[in-house]
Design an enzyme around this catalytic site. Structure first.
Site, PDB file in Angstrom:
ATOM      1  N   GLU A 195      22.791   3.532  45.799  1.00 46.42           N
ATOM      2  CA  GLU A 195      23.084   4.150  44.432  1.00 46.42           C
ATOM      3  C   GLU A 195      20.855   5.553  44.350  1.00 46.42           C
ATOM      4  O   GLU A 195      21.054   6.219  43.699  1.00 46.42           O
ATOM      5  CB  GLU A 195      22.718   3.262  43.343  1.00 46.42           C
ATOM      6  CG  GLU A 195      22.946   3.601  42.282  1.00 46.42           C
ATOM      7  CD  GLU A 195      22.438   3.011  40.953  1.00 46.42           C
ATOM      8  OE1 GLU A 195      22.653   1.740  41.584  1.00 46.42           O
ATOM      9  OE2 GLU A 195      22.846   3.176  39.608  1.00 46.42           O
ATOM     10  N   GLY A 209      20.745  -5.388  48.266  1.00 50.91           N
ATOM     11  CA  GLY A 209      22.018  -4.954  47.950  1.00 50.91           C
ATOM     12  C   GLY A 209      22.981  -4.386  48.724  1.00 50.91           C
ATOM     13  O   GLY A 209      23.224  -4.728  50.329  1.00 50.91           O
ATOM     14  N   LEU A 210      24.061  -3.954  47.869  1.00 52.53           N
ATOM     15  CA  LEU A 210      25.136  -3.051  49.450  1.00 52.53           C
ATOM     16  C   LEU A 210      24.769  -2.493  50.373  1.00 52.53           C
ATOM     17  O   LEU A 210      25.060  -2.851  51.641  1.00 52.53           O
ATOM     18  CB  LEU A 210      26.040  -3.093  48.434  1.00 52.53           C
ATOM     19  CG  LEU A 210      27.329  -4.019  47.785  1.00 52.53           C
ATOM     20  CD1 LEU A 210      27.869  -2.807  46.561  1.00 52.53           C
ATOM     21  CD2 LEU A 210      27.685  -4.874  49.020  1.00 52.53           C
ATOM     22  N   ALA A 211      23.795  -0.999  49.878  1.00 52.01           N
ATOM     23  CA  ALA A 211      23.616  -0.891  51.148  1.00 52.01           C
ATOM     24  C   ALA A 211      22.388  -1.041  52.140  1.00 52.01           C
ATOM     25  O   ALA A 211      22.501  -1.353  53.408  1.00 52.01           O
ATOM     26  CB  ALA A 211      22.690   0.623  50.346  1.00 52.01           C
ATOM     27  N   GLY A 212      21.546  -1.984  51.262  1.00 50.54           N
ATOM     28  CA  GLY A 212      20.639  -2.290  52.168  1.00 50.54           C
ATOM     29  C   GLY A 212      21.016  -3.585  53.166  1.00 50.54           C
ATOM     30  O   GLY A 212      20.720  -4.002  54.042  1.00 50.54           O
ATOM     31  N   ARG A 253      35.569   8.383  33.212  1.00 50.56           N
ATOM     32  CA  ARG A 253      33.933   7.215  32.526  1.00 50.56           C
ATOM     33  C   ARG A 253      33.479   8.046  31.584  1.00 50.56           C
ATOM     34  O   ARG A 253      33.110   8.548  30.292  1.00 50.56           O
ATOM     35  CB  ARG A 253      32.670   6.394  33.418  1.00 50.56           C
ATOM     36  CG  ARG A 253      33.705   5.608  34.271  1.00 50.56           C
ATOM     37  CD  ARG A 253      31.993   5.131  34.834  1.00 50.56           C
ATOM     38  NE  ARG A 253      33.439   3.793  35.284  1.00 50.56           N
ATOM     39  CZ  ARG A 253      32.962   2.868  36.775  1.00 50.56           C
ATOM     40  NH1 ARG A 253      31.289   3.744  37.139  1.00 50.56           N
ATOM     41  NH2 ARG A 253      33.489   2.315  37.126  1.00 50.56           N
ATOM     42  N   HIS A 277      25.187   3.698  32.419  1.00 52.05           N
ATOM     43  CA  HIS A 277      25.585   1.993  34.068  1.00 52.05           C
ATOM     44  C   HIS A 277      24.670   2.993  35.225  1.00 52.05           C
ATOM     45  O   HIS A 277      24.364   1.985  35.967  1.00 52.05           O
ATOM     46  CB  HIS A 277      26.337   2.328  34.008  1.00 52.05           C
ATOM     47  CG  HIS A 277      27.239   1.599  34.909  1.00 52.05           C
ATOM     48  ND1 HIS A 277      26.923  -0.059  35.047  1.00 52.05           N
ATOM     49  CD2 HIS A 277      27.933   1.875  35.607  1.00 52.05           C
ATOM     50  CE1 HIS A 277      27.760   0.120  35.487  1.00 52.05           C
ATOM     51  NE2 HIS A 277      28.917   0.885  36.235  1.00 52.05           N
ATOM     52  N   GLY A 300      15.152  -3.375  50.210  1.00 55.54           N
ATOM     53  CA  GLY A 300      15.877  -3.261  48.805  1.00 55.54           C
ATOM     54  C   GLY A 300      17.533  -4.173  49.981  1.00 55.54           C
ATOM     55  O   GLY A 300      17.505  -4.044  51.317  1.00 55.54           O
TER      56      GLY A 300
END
Lengths: 637, 256, 232
Positions: free
Chosen positions: A425, A42-45, A330, A401, A40
């Protein structure tokens, strides 16, 4: 299964420092001997892969898209929190920590959240140094705004494209390492299995999505940074390719799955227009800073919005929560919208939406100012709905979401399988039962830039790992079982498309396991999901072959996993006999319809252990201990 | 939830089908029925694919992911226009209300030597990643940053940098360019860093290295036709290309 | 930037690597084409100014022509022009071939979204047309027998333009030149990196005006002497 959180002892403000000192270090010359597999981007990966490569580890990275830059972090709009206190309005690490724990309805691990707040400032520094074009004041300093229910302005942003800009920052750092030869990038690869050797995660089996070839990759640690599982609801704000497969495979290999029922329903999404709909589009909740949410006071009022006089409108958030008004968290805003709609006061053709009205803001500051702030969101809304929000109020509806639940991890972000880490996430994370706005980007980058670079050293430095090659039997077995599954999918040759079955699952999930859950609805879901699963394995149609680019096959594999995971989600929701954050059990509410926690019985993380095909999973508990925060009823009134 | 009385459309699609990178391709005609004007273009293709798969036929491969115009995954030349007829929109943001019953729509992949076809409408855009590797970054290791507010960026510069940074890397600029040039993509990245103080240290190296990588991928030369700007879903301006030219010239003349 | 360290060194082996790089690189090539194009545009302006003596009659024009022909710097200027033309044509042609190769499989349908202009679209065609024109033009006048040229250049020009085919070709080619310049001039500024929200619209207008001026200015002669019966 033992859930050891490994939270360090000592005062909360010193835990992370102390832990960093206590952990073993890997000396610089030895780092290059270790290989880390990152799944992955994304931001983390991306941030983890780049940071680990900078430290000297050998890193191999996998992503399903054609480029690491396309991971779904890119779609985050609103911003990223940090406790910089640049506006001098009373923010601090402690306040960010407190707000996050409270926002999560007291279902997160204190020490993790504190660390998150602590490193939040370094994230902003890092991103600014990378050239992320954050919004600025005329003097050149960074701009901040208040966001998603925070009473201080701690959110940094880059127009409505904060996620994109932060991801491109991390991606650029990753590309720098790929160019330097320290990271090997594998695009269009889907992880199909985790390889566990002698109890430790030692590799993955991935499918090359362009050729269908299965590949084995061995390493000393595996990082899952594969995002959330919101697409189990079929319609969500997630990207189409977002899926639970990698996490689910890890679960089946022994990683505990924590709090799957904690899913976030975001209040400001564009309503569903028809059955053809393939995804829901989120609009940043920053819109609630200036937009006012309302429905008509009368049920089924047929008049168009501008014809409804002021005194016949119910600005229900302002009425119910005077202190926070339209800026309540939310989960609260979403549930309130649902209540209005259930009460028959929903608006629009379908009756499944509420108004978000900017008329007052336009009157107050002018259309130009509103355009400057929200222009791209208004355009997006206009594009999709063909309605001009400068003239008529927007219509919004909640949509799935974000997944607060995910693989259980300890303080080091390691799952219950040694050597398997989970970031962003995909892990059960620091958000408890509800995530505050602008906290997801913070957590993903905290995990990748500032937590894993330390904790992975702690693991690798303290663990004796025998040499393992991809010829090991465990690799052969994992590859064979992946291949077996693919063959099975191709052999069914039924009549229903994977998308169609996914849609059916989604309807069950949304109706029975959605915003309001009851023992009865959850029981229904737990009965219906296996039926859909059986139908899937009997009647799914997967055309073409494995040995080519085959999106139908990809989709089928993901749907198959959602069909198993959805059931676990429902079981977790059934077992959690309380309402908290995004998890609302209708049996557990106060007289005025607010969520009612049961702290005595449920101040814990539920972590599910896989027990084998057809066997009941086992629910374990990690008690949550609050030493620094007084657990109170969350009130935003 | 769909309104029963809603007008639906029937369309004829001519879709480029190509089994693999080395196979020949051709346009194949399909009829799609029951298209709602509220559908996005990609949802219309979903309908086609569901019809194909239920008949046991191979679905049309097309790239897509976020379906909200930000990931840059979707592509498609629709009736000869990158991302279709709308301006400032990606294919996933194109809605079927743009079409009327009985229309014929030709759908082709983005075409360029630098974007070889993978299958049907899917192309390989990894050339962009390789260009980024050459210099699309600020070399700052994790942890090496100073306090964010110690780097002051005038608002005007920050806004301009953000305009350039809005690029989603979809490749529409290349697809639309009569020369299949990748200048707008490269210019957007070079501009972002050239405008910001953070990018100054590597300014010359970046311009030279990214240009070199761009040429090595087989993209064409810019002849200032500005089709890239017209096709760009994020409205990246060709003034960035002028800046890239400037940066390149400056670096070529002055750098050691 | 560890990534490019080695490549950079390898590229810098030949002493003149920068020039080679400029000629080889996409952007460098275009910068050269633009520079040469701008100089050639300037030449066109000077050439036009001189040619307008045609309207002042045989005496004035022949006097100008003779002064020009006997200027000692003329060979230098001519060599310069040849170099400019060669650079402009050679690099633009090379770029054209590379651009064709950059899209080996073309579109079945290509429509564009309104970026192109008639000028930008036809640069290769108008360029080729101007080249043909240039060769014919040089053969007719520059390389006419020296005796004819030196005796009465004015008469030679008028004689040629009296041929309707010849004049028609001129008008057509100069139209092509105008089209070429309508894109070329403003495009050259963009290629040289000169783009500014305040000045670019002006540059575009001036570029267009320049193209119209040059085209009409040169066309005026074949039209006047060829079709309107000038100098009869």
């Amino acid at each position: 299964m033992k859930l050891e959180s490994k939270v360090p002892s000592g005062p909360i403000a010193q835990k992370w420092d102390k832990h960093r000192f206590d952990m073993k270090l890997v000396n610089p010359a030895n780092k290059r001997k270790f290989k880390v597999l990152v799944v992955g981007t994304g931001l983390a990966g991306s941030s983890a892969a780049a940071s680990l490569a900078e430290l000297g580890y050998q890193v191999e990275v996998f992503c399903v898209q054609d480029s690491p830059r396309r991971a779904h972090s890119i779609a985050a709009q609103g911003g990223i929190n940090a406790a910089k206190n640049y506006p001098n309005d009373g923010d601090s690490v402690w306040r960010l920590f407190y707000d996050t724990v409270k926002g999560g309805d007291f279902r997160s691990r204190e020490a993790n959240v504190y660390r998150l707040a602590q490193v939040s400032n370094s994230i902003i520094d890092q991103c600014a140094a990378q050239g992320v074009p954050f919004a600025r004041e005329y003097g050149g300093t960074l701009s901040n705004r208040s966001f998603g229910g925070a009473q201080v302005s701690r959110t940094f942003y880059a127009r409505g494209q904060t996620g994109q800009q932060l991801l491109l920052g991390a991606y650029s750092a990753l590309m720098r390492q790929v160019g330097a030869g320290t990271v090997k990038m594998h695009v269009r690869r889907e992880m199909l299995d985790l390889v566990v050797v002698d109890g430790a995660a030692r590799g993955v089996v991935v499918r090359d999505l362009t050729t269908g070839a299965l590949e084995r990759h061995a390493g000393d640690a595996v990082l899952l940074c594969t995002g959330g599982y919101g697409n189990v609801f079929y319609l969500s704000t997630n990207a189409n390719a977002s899926n639970v497969t990698a996490a689910w495979r890890a679960y089946k290999r022994g990683a505990a799955f924590a709090n799957p029922c904690f899913t976030q329903i975001h209040p400001t999404c564009i309503p569903v227009s028809g059955d053809h709909q393939s995804k829901l589009t989120l609009m940043s909740e920053s819109l609630r800073n200036d937009g006012r949410v309302w429905v008509p006071k009368t049920k089924g009022d047929p008049r168009p919005a501008p014809q409804i006089p002021e005194d016949e409108r119910d600005y229900y958030l302002e009425r119910k929560y005077p202190a926070f008004g339209n800026l309540v968290p939310r989960d609260i805003a979403s549930r309130a919208a649902k209540q209005m709609i259930d009460d028959g006061r929903g608006v629009g053709k379908t009756g499944l939406s509420v108004y978000l009205d900017f008329a007052d803001a336009i009157k107050r500051v002018g259309e130009d100012k509103v355009r400057e702030k929200y222009g791209n969101l208004f355009d997006m809304y206009h594009h999709i709905t063909d309605e001009n929000p400068y003239h008529t109020p927007m219509r919004i509806y909640p949509a799935v979401h974000y997944a607060m639940g995910g693989l259980w991890v300890d303080y080091n972000l390691m799952t219950t399988i040694p050597g398997l880490f989970c970031l962003g996430e995909a892990n059960f994370s620091d958000h408890g039962a509800n995530r505050l706005g602008a906290s997801a980007l913070m957590q993903g980058l905290a995990d990748g830039y500032f937590v894993i670079p330390y904790t992975i050293g702690g693991y690798l430095g303290a663990t004796k790992l025998p040499k393992v090659t991809t010829d090991h039997d465990a690799f052969k077995e994992a590859e064979a079982s992946s291949w077996e599954r693919t063959k099975r999918l191709l052999a069914i040759k039924g009549r229903r498309t994977p998308q169609d079955l996914h849609r059916e699952l989604g309807k069950v999930m949304w109706n029975d396991v959605g915003m309001a859950r009851s023992a009865a609805s959850l029981g229904d879901a737990i009965r219906k999901i296996p039926e859909i699963r059986a139908e899937f394995w009997k009647n799914v149609s997967v055309t073409a072959s494995n040995e080519e680019f085959n999106q139908t096959l990809e989709r089928a594999g993901r749907v198959a996993d959602f069909l198993e995971f959805g059931e676990l989600l429902a079981k977790d929701a059934l077992a959690r006999e309380e309402s908290c954050g995004g998890h609302f059990r209708v049996e557990h509410q106060t007289a005025d319809g607010e969520a009612e926690r049961d702290d005595e019985k449920f101040t814990h993380v539920a972590a599910w252990e896989y027990k084998g095909e057809g066997k009941e999973p086992v629910r374990h508990q990690e008690p949550l201990v609050y030493e620094n925060i007084h657990v109170a009823t969350r009130s935003y009134a | 939830m769909a309104d029963k009385n809603e007008q639906t459309m029937n369309l004829t699609l001519k879709v480029w089908r190509q089994k693999g990178p080395q196979e020949p391709g051709r346009l194949v005609e399909y009829k799609v029925t029951g298209v709602s004007p509220d559908m996005s273009f990609l949802e219309m293709l979903d309908v086609l694919n569901e019809q194909l798969v239920s008949r046991g036929e191979d679905a049309v491969a097309f790239d897509h992911d976020c379906r909200e115009g930000i990931c840059g995954m979707c592509s498609l030349m629709i009736d000869g226009r990158a991302h279709g007829p709308d301006s400032a929109a990606t294919t996933c943001q194109l809605h079927m209300r743009r079409y009327k019953d009985g229309d014929t729509v030709v759908i082709e992949p983005f075409r360029a030597k630098g974007f070889p076809v993978v299958k049907d409408l899917v192309v390989d855009r990894s050339a962009f990643d390789r260009i980024m590797m050459a210099g699309g970054f600020v070399s700052v290791g994790t942890g090496a940053a100073c306090d964010a507010n110690s780097i002051l960026v005038p608002k005007e510069k920050a806004d301009k940098a953000m305009d350039a940074a809005a690029c989603i890397g979809c490749g529409a600029c290349v697809a639309a360019c009569p020369n299949a040039a990748a200048m707008l993509f490269v210019a957007a990245k070079v501009s972002q860093y050239a405008l910001l103080p953070q990018g100054q240290a590597e300014r010359d190296r970046r311009a030279l290295a990214m240009r070199k990588a761009m040429d090595a991928e087989g993209f064409g030369h810019c002849t200032n036709e500005y089709e890239c700007e017209a096709a760009c879903p994020k409205e990246i301006k060709v003034s960035n290309i002028a800046r890239l030219n400037r940066e390149f010239l400056r670096a070529a003349v002055s750098a050691d | 930037m560890q990534a490019t360290e080695t490549e950079e060194k390898a590229c810098c082996r030949p002493a003149d690597c920068r020039l080679v790089m400029l000629l080889e690189s996409s952007i460098g090539k275009k910068i050269m084409v633009a520079l040469a194009g701008l100089f050639l545009s300037f030449f066109l302006l000077v050439h036009l100014a001189g040619n307008l003596f045609m309207f002042s009659g045989a005496g004035a024009f022949n006097h100008y022509a003779s002064a020009l022909a006997h200027n000692e710097l003329l060979p230098v200027a001519e060599i310069g022009l040849v170099v400019l033309f060669l650079v402009h044509i050679a690099l633009a042609t090379r770029a054209w071939f590379i651009n064709r190769a950059a899209r080996p499989v073309g579109y079945q349908v290509y429509a564009g979204k309104g970026g192109r202009t008639a000028g930008s679209r036809s640069m290769a065609v108008t360029g080729a047309l101007v080249l043909v024109f240039l060769l014919v033009h040089l053969k007719t006048f520059r390389f006419a027998p020296a005796a004819v040229r030196e005796a009465d250049l004015f008469a030679l020009v008028v004689r040629r333009f009296r041929s309707p085919w010849y004049s028609a070709f001129y008008v057509l080619a100069l139209g092509g030149l105008g089209l070429h310049l309508s894109h070329g001039v403003q495009s050259a500024f963009q290629t040289l990196g000169l783009n500014h929200p305040r000045y670019t619209p002006l540059i575009k207008k001036l570029g267009l005006a320049f193209a119209v001026l040059i085209a009409l200015g040169f066309m005026s002669m074949p039209i006047y002497f060829g079709f309107l019966g000038g100098a009869k």
